[in-house]
Enzyme design. Sequence first.
Site, PDB file in Angstrom:
ATOM      1  N   PHE A  81      -0.539  -4.059  22.624  1.00 31.21           N
ATOM      2  CA  PHE A  81      -1.855  -5.196  22.983  1.00 31.21           C
ATOM      3  C   PHE A  81      -1.105  -6.622  23.444  1.00 31.21           C
ATOM      4  O   PHE A  81       0.435  -6.576  23.168  1.00 31.21           O
ATOM      5  CB  PHE A  81      -1.496  -6.218  21.760  1.00 31.21           C
ATOM      6  CG  PHE A  81      -2.492  -5.265  20.310  1.00 31.21           C
ATOM      7  CD1 PHE A  81      -3.157  -4.994  20.551  1.00 31.21           C
ATOM      8  CD2 PHE A  81      -0.538  -3.963  19.407  1.00 31.21           C
ATOM      9  CE1 PHE A  81      -3.564  -4.539  18.937  1.00 31.21           C
ATOM     10  CE2 PHE A  81      -1.703  -3.235  18.987  1.00 31.21           C
ATOM     11  CZ  PHE A  81      -3.130  -2.950  18.407  1.00 31.21           C
ATOM     12  N   ASP A  82      -1.841  -7.074  24.512  1.00 33.69           N
ATOM     13  CA  ASP A  82      -1.284  -8.837  24.886  1.00 33.69           C
ATOM     14  C   ASP A  82      -1.168  -9.452  24.438  1.00 33.69           C
ATOM     15  O   ASP A  82      -2.029  -9.391  22.903  1.00 33.69           O
ATOM     16  CB  ASP A  82      -2.318  -9.293  26.257  1.00 33.69           C
ATOM     17  CG  ASP A  82      -2.025 -10.683  26.697  1.00 33.69           C
ATOM     18  OD1 ASP A  82      -0.840 -10.026  26.982  1.00 33.69           O
ATOM     19  OD2 ASP A  82      -3.244 -11.284  26.760  1.00 33.69           O
ATOM     20  N   GLY A  83      -0.922 -10.437  23.975  1.00 35.19           N
ATOM     21  CA  GLY A  83      -0.512 -12.024  23.480  1.00 35.19           C
ATOM     22  C   GLY A  83      -1.547 -12.956  22.639  1.00 35.19           C
ATOM     23  O   GLY A  83      -2.714 -12.704  22.337  1.00 35.19           O
ATOM     24  N   PHE A 112      -4.949  -3.757  25.606  1.00 36.25           N
ATOM     25  CA  PHE A 112      -6.208  -4.418  25.298  1.00 36.25           C
ATOM     26  C   PHE A 112      -5.862  -5.433  26.112  1.00 36.25           C
ATOM     27  O   PHE A 112      -4.059  -6.092  25.521  1.00 36.25           O
ATOM     28  CB  PHE A 112      -5.844  -4.888  23.777  1.00 36.25           C
ATOM     29  CG  PHE A 112      -6.855  -3.389  23.267  1.00 36.25           C
ATOM     30  CD1 PHE A 112      -7.576  -2.759  23.268  1.00 36.25           C
ATOM     31  CD2 PHE A 112      -5.761  -2.752  22.316  1.00 36.25           C
ATOM     32  CE1 PHE A 112      -8.250  -1.754  22.761  1.00 36.25           C
ATOM     33  CE2 PHE A 112      -6.564  -1.003  21.649  1.00 36.25           C
ATOM     34  CZ  PHE A 112      -7.761  -0.597  22.006  1.00 36.25           C
ATOM     35  N   ASP A 141      -6.565  -9.944  27.368  1.00 38.72           N
ATOM     36  CA  ASP A 141      -8.568  -9.929  27.719  1.00 38.72           C
ATOM     37  C   ASP A 141      -8.298 -10.816  29.266  1.00 38.72           C
ATOM     38  O   ASP A 141      -9.263 -12.191  29.427  1.00 38.72           O
ATOM     39  CB  ASP A 141      -8.186 -11.978  27.356  1.00 38.72           C
ATOM     40  CG  ASP A 141      -6.744 -12.857  27.796  1.00 38.72           C
ATOM     41  OD1 ASP A 141      -7.251 -14.366  28.149  1.00 38.72           O
ATOM     42  OD2 ASP A 141      -5.772 -12.359  27.824  1.00 38.72           O
TER      43      ASP A 141
END
Length: 305
Positions: A165-167, A277, A279
């Site tokens: 995951f991105d943060g 994932f 954004d």
Amino acid sequence: MPATLEGKLVVAISSRAVFDFEEENRVFERDDDASYMALQRQRLDLPAPPGVACALVRKLLAFDAPQVPERERLVEVVVVSRNDPVSGLRVFRSARQAGLRLERGVFTRGRNPWPYLAPLKANLFLSANGDDVRAALEAGIPAARVYSESVKASESHPEEIRIAFDGDAVLFSDESERVFQSGGLDAFQRHEDEHAALPLPSGPFKPLLEALHRLQREGGSGGMRIRTALVTARSAPAHERAIRTLMGWGVEVDEAMFLGGLEKGPFLSAFEPDFFFDDQTGHCESAARVAPAGHVVAGIANERR
């Protein structure tokens, strides 16, 4: 008693994410839905090739041993698709041919499928349709647009589900990203240093990370393990707030990479996730060259202008 999905990890996935229907989709885009449906009917007995998320689906379903009764399963995967019901036959036939235990599906014949995610109690929605993903995120359901051109997942860890995951704007809100966009890196670092002890607000994928963390603790009957990673452009001292936030949530990740703006692709190549994932499309494109990637259409980077 009626069947229930309560308490399970439920992943809703479009047919184009689990199977490679890109050739059929090109017919749809070139001609119309009637031509698409006619082609799918012609190919009912032809198993579709695996799609970008097929390996992830296989591992998720393997979390429960085959002999476990449905009521005791911890993971459920449901096909949620804009396909028409007859085209859905090919999806289920392809799943059976591939040895995938896909038993539930919703087929909407071109209509937006996101309203069905709530009664399914979906923890994640994966789709190649960006508008459907945006609608799901706005409804509060973790969702990502699958990069259909992504490299398939590595086969080097067959007994481990690896999710990265991105943060900011993914696990966390885009609060800090907004500071960066308006004031630059120095303003961002000052803001994070000043707020290091204050947990970040939740992002759209916090519920998924929490669900995965519960599965890690419970363990599955199929011998499959879960490994998670935080892969973020943050660097020290901004790393502290991210870690403190996870601690405050009572959630752990197995690995954390604070890259300070370095390209994420090479690090994801080393981690070998079954899905990543982010954004921002630039990071997704970098990731898609080495692993399956999903674009989280949320936060300031994805605001419609």
